[in-house]
Design a protein around this motif. Sequence first.
Motif: not given
Length: 335
Positions: A270-285
Amino acid sequence: MRRVTVPAPAGLDRLAVEDVADPGEPGAGEIRVRVHASSLNFHDYAIVAGAMPTAAGRVPMADGAGEVEAVGDGVEEFAVGDAVVSTFFTTWLDGPPTTGEFSQVPGDGIDGFGQEVVVRPATSFTRAPSGWSHAEAATLPTAGVTAWRSLVADGGLSAGQSVLVLGTGGVSVIALQIARAMGAEVIATTSSEEKRRRLEALGAAATIDRTEHSEWGRRVRELTDGRGVDHVVEVGGAGTLPQSLQAVAVGGAIWQIGVLTGVTGEVPTGALLGRQATLHGVAVGSRAHQQQLVRALETTGIRPVIDSSFQLAQMAQAFRHQESGRHIGKIVLEH
């Protein structure tokens, strides 16, 4: 040569220091590297402490830096005497992610850099930043590349944006340094007065004491006049993600790079939708990300924060120091 190995079952008190045969000369496409330093990461701790499985007798340590002693046929990128630093994903050279597992990661699926000499494919290394010590270079493959990819390569960080970093571990500290060099404003959480002073000296515009502000996400919004930050470098995982969602701006990004509070948990959708934010999983590069980072560090003059240094045979002592949480920046082993 000497090396450290992880027995079965693993455990800090069970790490073994061994004398073994020299690995010999490099074959085609390989280089021989005298390893002078490695650096500690949470991933390494999980391996040596037995929280993550690995083969009995595995040589730990994902990050290594040293000097090229010999080059095999066909190697043109490196020459004898070059200072080099290892890569985390040895088969991810460029482009989008090509792997999500650790079968070819040093210190996990293959032997790492807790040893004095290695012979590896040349593509498993990049050059180290010019003028850096081996100990400084060894801080880059995991922590440095993770911060760079999150904020710059994938995140497109620009001057005037804002970044939240959590604590004073290796990724958080170099993320702070990169963000400041890019002209961004940084807020940092901490748990002690000493760490607060160090964070401010490194350029944090504001710090939040987690012992005083358990709802630190709300405090971030107060410090940003209700807006929140553009980027959160999230090292905690399930235990800190709800607060990070409080802290992020509408349309902002959370870069999930660590699981210090656990590998599973609820996502506040709900909070993620409300913020319209993007959650990125990052494993080094990738190797290319590391090459970009090296050039950026040479241009900006950033130098890593090294908390303390231990000898190779003191690996267990070094990990106990990491376990205590007292460190600021990176802990290194010098061989």
